[in-house]
Design an enzyme around this catalytic site. Structure first.
Site, PDB file in Angstrom:
ATOM      1  N   GLU A  26       0.847  -1.185   0.000  1.00  0.00           N
ATOM      2  CA  GLU A  26       0.000   0.000   0.000  1.00  0.00           C
ATOM      3  C   GLU A  26       0.886   1.239   0.000  1.00  0.00           C
ATOM      4  O   GLU A  26       1.995   1.224   0.533  1.00  0.00           O
ATOM      5  CB  GLU A  26      -0.894   0.021   1.258  1.00  0.00           C
ATOM      6  CG  GLU A  26      -1.957  -1.054   1.239  1.00  0.00           C
ATOM      7  CD  GLU A  26      -3.052  -0.832   2.285  1.00  0.00           C
ATOM      8  OE1 GLU A  26      -3.018   0.165   3.031  1.00  0.00           O
ATOM      9  OE2 GLU A  26      -3.957  -1.681   2.350  1.00  0.00           O
ATOM     10  N   HIS A  84      -4.517   6.645   0.636  1.00  0.00           N
ATOM     11  CA  HIS A  84      -3.744   5.409   0.566  1.00  0.00           C
ATOM     12  C   HIS A  84      -4.323   4.506  -0.508  1.00  0.00           C
ATOM     13  O   HIS A  84      -5.414   4.753  -1.024  1.00  0.00           O
ATOM     14  CB  HIS A  84      -3.629   4.707   1.930  1.00  0.00           C
ATOM     15  CG  HIS A  84      -4.845   3.994   2.404  1.00  0.00           C
ATOM     16  ND1 HIS A  84      -5.979   4.634   2.834  1.00  0.00           N
ATOM     17  CD2 HIS A  84      -5.112   2.664   2.531  1.00  0.00           C
ATOM     18  CE1 HIS A  84      -6.878   3.746   3.210  1.00  0.00           C
ATOM     19  NE2 HIS A  84      -6.386   2.529   3.035  1.00  0.00           N
ATOM     20  N   HIS A  86      -5.194   0.540  -2.090  1.00  0.00           N
ATOM     21  CA  HIS A  86      -5.462  -0.882  -1.865  1.00  0.00           C
ATOM     22  C   HIS A  86      -5.021  -1.598  -3.134  1.00  0.00           C
ATOM     23  O   HIS A  86      -5.770  -1.642  -4.106  1.00  0.00           O
ATOM     24  CB  HIS A  86      -6.963  -1.120  -1.614  1.00  0.00           C
ATOM     25  CG  HIS A  86      -7.431  -0.711  -0.255  1.00  0.00           C
ATOM     26  ND1 HIS A  86      -8.756  -0.774   0.134  1.00  0.00           N
ATOM     27  CD2 HIS A  86      -6.742  -0.247   0.819  1.00  0.00           C
ATOM     28  CE1 HIS A  86      -8.854  -0.369   1.398  1.00  0.00           C
ATOM     29  NE2 HIS A  86      -7.651  -0.028   1.838  1.00  0.00           N
ATOM     30  N   ASP A  97      -8.755   0.568   8.663  1.00  0.00           N
ATOM     31  CA  ASP A  97      -8.934   1.958   8.210  1.00  0.00           C
ATOM     32  C   ASP A  97      -9.998   2.662   9.053  1.00  0.00           C
ATOM     33  O   ASP A  97      -9.824   3.812   9.464  1.00  0.00           O
ATOM     34  CB  ASP A  97      -9.377   2.000   6.741  1.00  0.00           C
ATOM     35  CG  ASP A  97      -8.283   1.542   5.794  1.00  0.00           C
ATOM     36  OD1 ASP A  97      -7.104   1.603   6.178  1.00  0.00           O
ATOM     37  OD2 ASP A  97      -8.622   1.128   4.664  1.00  0.00           O
TER      38      ASP A  97
HETATM   39 ZN   LIG Z   1      -7.037   0.710   3.612  1.00  0.00          ZN
END
Ligand SMILES: [Zn+2]
Length: 133
Positions: A26, A84, A86, A97
């Site tokens: 990530e 961010h 995935h 999260d």
């Molecule tokens: Zn996440």
């Protein structure tokens, strides 16, 4: 709480290419800008390292978080969002999260390497998806 976030095409390109470079892990970034009424406007993107180097989690170091605050302050901006990626799942907040959204009440933008989509979320009493314009 913000109910819409504005981000430019070029900023999205910077973020998606950051995501592709960090694969399989990530990636993350701090989004700086202004909040006008309930609209978050992204004006600057600070790419950060994922200190966890994980394909399913991310952590921005305290140093880079501080750098984000300082850069915002210097340019009369504020932190408006956390970004961010995935790499292998949909752009939806994970359980982890959601926990961190409680601590960091910004707009969260997630990029999915699976669908190449950006989605934005805020945490009210529950997770709410908001439009990206
Ligand atoms: Zn996440």
């Amino acid at each position: 709480m913000q109910n819409v976030i504005a981000i430019s095409t070029s900023q999205k390109q910077i973020l998606s290419s950051h995501a592709k470079k960090q694969k399989p892990n990530e990636c993350c970034a701090i989004l700086l800008g202004h909040i006008q009424n309930n609209k978050a406007v992204v004006e600057d993107v600070l790419l950060t390292d994922n200190v966890e180097k994980s394909p399913v989690n991310f952590t921005i170091s305290p140093e880079q978080t501080l750098q984000g605050y300082m850069k915002a302050q210097k340019n009369n901006m504020e932190i408006v969002g956390i970004f961010h990626s995935h790499p292998n799942s949909e752009a939806r907040p994970s359980t982890t999260d959601q926990k961190y959204m409680e601590i960091n009440p910004y707009v969260w933008i997630i990029f999915s390497g699976l669908t190449n989509e950006f989605k934005a979320f805020v945490l009210e009493t529950k997770i709410v998806e908001i439009p990206i314009v």
